[in-house]
Structure formats: C-alpha cells, structure tokens
Design a protein around this motif. Sequence first.
Motif, mmCIF file in Angstrom:
data_model
loop_
_atom_site.group_PDB
_atom_site.id
_atom_site.type_symbol
_atom_site.label_atom_id
_atom_site.label_comp_id
_atom_site.label_asym_id
_atom_site.label_seq_id
_atom_site.Cartn_x
_atom_site.Cartn_y
_atom_site.Cartn_z
ATOM 1 N N TYR A 3 19.784 -21.749 17.201
ATOM 2 C CA TYR A 3 19.069 -21.138 18.186
ATOM 3 C C TYR A 3 19.943 -19.971 18.378
ATOM 4 O O TYR A 3 21.107 -19.892 18.733
ATOM 5 N N LEU A 4 18.920 -19.371 18.647
ATOM 6 C CA LEU A 4 19.755 -18.334 18.739
ATOM 7 C C LEU A 4 19.736 -18.218 20.347
ATOM 8 O O LEU A 4 18.829 -18.526 20.886
ATOM 9 N N LYS A 5 20.831 -17.792 20.915
ATOM 10 C CA LYS A 5 21.012 -17.731 22.415
ATOM 11 C C LYS A 5 20.156 -16.665 23.235
ATOM 12 O O LYS A 5 19.762 -16.740 24.320
ATOM 13 N N SER A 6 19.691 -15.748 22.603
ATOM 14 C CA SER A 6 19.005 -14.721 22.986
ATOM 15 C C SER A 6 18.382 -13.950 22.110
ATOM 16 O O SER A 6 18.513 -13.932 21.003
ATOM 17 N N ILE A 7 17.103 -13.299 22.399
ATOM 18 C CA ILE A 7 16.096 -12.538 21.584
ATOM 19 C C ILE A 7 15.480 -11.841 22.343
ATOM 20 O O ILE A 7 15.447 -11.721 23.610
ATOM 21 N N SER A 8 14.895 -10.643 21.779
ATOM 22 C CA SER A 8 14.299 -9.958 22.369
ATOM 23 C C SER A 8 12.817 -10.419 22.772
ATOM 24 O O SER A 8 12.425 -11.086 22.325
ATOM 25 N N THR A 9 12.275 -9.956 24.094
ATOM 26 C CA THR A 9 11.095 -10.522 24.488
ATOM 27 C C THR A 9 10.018 -10.098 23.396
ATOM 28 O O THR A 9 10.025 -8.537 23.322
ATOM 29 N N LYS A 29 13.540 -18.429 16.997
ATOM 30 C CA LYS A 29 14.146 -18.340 15.739
ATOM 31 C C LYS A 29 14.036 -17.294 15.142
ATOM 32 O O LYS A 29 14.684 -16.754 14.537
ATOM 33 N N ASN A 30 12.957 -16.997 14.860
ATOM 34 C CA ASN A 30 12.475 -15.837 13.698
ATOM 35 C C ASN A 30 11.569 -14.888 14.309
ATOM 36 O O ASN A 30 11.103 -13.873 13.539
ATOM 37 N N PRO A 34 5.380 -19.888 16.559
ATOM 38 C CA PRO A 34 4.959 -21.309 15.695
ATOM 39 C C PRO A 34 3.757 -21.365 15.478
ATOM 40 O O PRO A 34 2.733 -20.623 16.122
ATOM 41 N N PRO A 35 3.161 -22.055 14.376
ATOM 42 C CA PRO A 35 1.827 -22.402 14.267
ATOM 43 C C PRO A 35 1.204 -22.916 15.490
ATOM 44 O O PRO A 35 1.485 -23.408 16.281
ATOM 45 N N VAL A 195 14.914 -25.655 16.590
ATOM 46 C CA VAL A 195 14.850 -24.319 16.958
ATOM 47 C C VAL A 195 13.545 -23.650 16.729
ATOM 48 O O VAL A 195 12.810 -23.050 17.448
ATOM 49 N N SER A 196 13.126 -24.115 15.464
ATOM 50 C CA SER A 196 11.881 -23.696 14.885
ATOM 51 C C SER A 196 10.577 -24.039 15.768
ATOM 52 O O SER A 196 9.682 -23.237 15.815
ATOM 53 N N SER A 197 10.544 -25.235 16.133
ATOM 54 C CA SER A 197 9.535 -25.347 17.125
ATOM 55 C C SER A 197 9.659 -25.457 18.521
ATOM 56 O O SER A 197 8.859 -25.463 19.255
#
Length: 526
Positions: A3-9, A29-30, A34-35, A195-197
């Motif tokens: 995971y990533l600890k932080s991402i942009s909103t 994650k990406n 997610p679906p 993380v992906s879910s």
Amino acid sequence: MRYLKSISTIIIFCTIFIWTNCDQSTNVKNNTPPPDSQTQENKTLTKANKEDPRLVPGRYIVTYKNQGERSISEQAATEAVQRTNAIFSELNIDPDSLIHQYKYALKGFAGNLTKKQVEALKKDNRVESIVQDIKYKAIQMMNTSSSNKPSTKLMSQTTPWGITRVGGPLDGSGKKAWVLDTGIDLDHPDLDVDVSSSVAFVAGENADDGHGHGSHVAGTIAAKDNSTGVVGVAADASVVAVKVCDSGGYCYTSDLDAGIDYIVSNYSSGDVANISLGWPVTGSPYVDLPLSILESTIETAADDGLKFAIAAGNEDQDANNKSPARVEYNNVWTVSAHDDNDNFASFSNYGNPPIEYSNPGVDIHSLWRNGGTNTIDGTSMATPHIAGLLLALGDVYTDGTVSNDPDSSPDEIATGTAAAPSISGNVTSSDFARITWSSVPFASQYKVYRRYENGYWSERSTTTGTSYNDTQLMDPDLQVLSVPPGDNEDYYTYKVHAITPSGTISEASNHVYFAIEENCHPPVCS
C-alpha cells in the motif's frame, strides 16, 4: 460465514451520461476504483457533536421501493443505478451531489440535496424513504492504564493473553477479513493487507489508518505468526481496509452503508466483516430511521452469507440501546468484553439478546498505525477475537461463562478449542468391544484407534457417528477397566480423535482399557 502510505485524492467529475458509477470510495493501490466501487468528493464535512448523533444538514440517504425482497444480483444493481439516473435527470439534481450509489445490500443513494429536491423525492412513488444522514464519534476506546503508550517499534513477537484465551493462534492462511473502521496501516510489517481491495468511503482520505483503531482490530484478527509484533487469532489471514470513519473516529451511517454494500459485491464465502463501531439509539425518528436502514443493510448482507462480528458497546448498559449492536440475526454475532480472569468488563454493554458471546476486551495488546503496537480496552477489542474465530473455523466453540454479568444470563466465552470427546466402553454378551463417545461440535468425523498393550496405535474406523463395535479381537474374553491393567494382563486400549476445523482433538486421558483374562465370560468376569 478481508500500500501505499499516501496517494493523491481522486476526484472524478461525472457528467449525466457517465456518473452512474460515481461514489466516494477511493482505492489506494493504483489510483483506480476497485470493481463496482466509485470515486466522488463530498462537500465539506459537518462538525459532529461528541456526545450525540448529529443530523448533517443537506446530506440524505434515499432508499427505493421494491428492492426485490433484498435480492443481491447484478440485475438488481443495474436497476438501482438506472433508477438513480432517472431521478437525478428528472429532478435536475447535479451529478456532483451524489455521495454513494447503493446497489447490493441496499438499493438507493446518499447525496447532498436541497430542500426542494427533498420535498420532490418525498412525493416520488419510486422512493421508500428519505432520511437525513447522521454523524457520530462511533469509535469508542477505553484505556484504563495511563502507562499504556503506543509504540512505533516492533519487538520480538508476543502472544497477547486474549489470543491464548480463545485458543489461538489458529491458521488463517487463505482467509480474508473485511475491517469496517478507520482504515488499516496499509504497510504494517505484521499484517497481510489486501491493498487492491482496500477502499475509503471517507471524503478526502485514503484507506490508510490515521487513527490506529482499525489497525488494532486487524491485528487481533490476523496479525502474522512471525518473529515480531503480535500474532492474531486467525494468523496470516489477509485483511481489507474498508474505511468508513475518519482519523478522528467520526463516522456517517451513510458511509458504513456504502462500506457494507461494497463488501457484498466483492466478498467470498467464508469471509468475515468486523464492525467495532456503534451509534446510540435515541428514540428520535431522525436518528433511529437511518440506524434502521443500516441494520437492514447488515441483515441483507447476512442473508447473502456474509458473517458479521459487532461490538456490544462500552456504556455499561443494555446493548439493545446501541446500533448496530442490537441486531439479532443469523450470521451476526454481537460481542461483550471480559478481562483475563473471565470477569465481565465493567464498561461493557450487556443483554442476551442481542449478545451471543463474550471475548477478551481488557488490556488487549495489538497493532497500531505507523507500524506500531498499542494496548487498549473495549468491546471493539473483544469483537475481532470472534471475527478471527469465525474466519478460521466458520463458527465458535465455548469455554465457560463470564462472572459478574449484569444481566441474568452470563455470556458464554467463545473459543476456538473444543473439548476432547469423552469415551466409555463395555463388553457385550456377543464378545465384542463397544465404545461410545460424546459428540464434539463441528466435528466432521471421528477416527477410532486401538493398540495392543504398549504397541503401536492402529486406526480401526473412521465414522461420523459416536460409537464403534470392534469384533476383530485377539481374544473375545474381555473386562472393562478404568485404569491401565497390570503387567501380568494382556489388554487393548482405545482412543478417539475428533476431526474439527481447528484440527484434531484428542487427549491421552480419554482412553478405554479392555483387559483380556483367561476363563472370562462377559459380562461377568472373575
């Protein structure tokens, strides 16, 4: 029935043609949803009262009529989205006003609406109800020791007393728990986070845990059995962060609805959802109506097979005064707390129903945000013990009851260890050895073993029943003994293994001895 600890909103501005999949969830994650989840910024959050649920101006939960008898299907989901599209188009509601689209466990939406739009929806024959959303500090932690401070340094692995008390650690490999909470420390070294879910339904935040509560819950459920930190009940299971509360512990009921709806569209058989959150039941329809929608959402998901572990609450009162703790339903377990002496925790809510079991909730050591650990109290801490048992075993055993339960029905203590089968034997006039044993809950089968004197054990039978007749005897003249015979006597020994989800259960003391005597004619021997 994670995971990533932080991402942009992530902000997706949707047009009336493409907003059918818009929602407030954020996959970390990406940078893509997610679906079946959606991304939508919400308007400025309203500050909530610390003591009471606060109605949120302009924010509403809308449910639809004819929800297909709680049907969960892609067709029903599509119809729910189409209905929302039509309503927004006909009433000229800005697509950016959509907060959540409910499609599975609930059919409807949450949105920021004007008074005029609300009045129009009240008259719409497609709408079952429209209620104002509520916000509350639904994260309740107790900490009876001022010396307990969060640590950001993992030491050598320890097994918390609560894990031992419930018969853990058990093997959770390949299992998944969904943690509806403040998120989870996505890169905690002692957790296997999916993380992906993982997803956030809190505006402006990702699924990472800015509070600590969600990571603590996840650690009790599934911390890795490795060399550091702690170990969970269902060790090495994966956990999914479903963030429905902000870093201050405040939660909207509409966000929890969205989290459950998301899980229903993504979980697998055997998965467990943990809700260590709670809202007070006030008697006011303005508060209780959104709570009843929340509870109905849980029941629909439970009907679909998803298992829920829910905290009873920490107010030292009847758990029926707390939501969703008061839900009494199949596949829903409400949990009280006890200490390491099996005494009912002084802060824990009580009442049976809705409480099914009690589990460790005092001085519970588990994981925390920023890769650390912490020791805290609460029914929030008891609940993940049940979640871990459900995850590893599919159900629970019991081991006694709590002391000092305020109600008249002491809560049973849930555990992952069954008592060994108690066996007995007799010799019949037909000269065969018959042994019987007590049933063990959730045992799929029993294996019967025999040995001659101190020789090797040999398997005699595998059965789903609770008795076995052994007619293949070296000498039919037998006598039942309660203890091993002397050195001058030939004898057989029998034992039974119960095969359960937690493993094979047998104890050496549960043996039956048959001594072989010359000139002995059962059932009377000299």
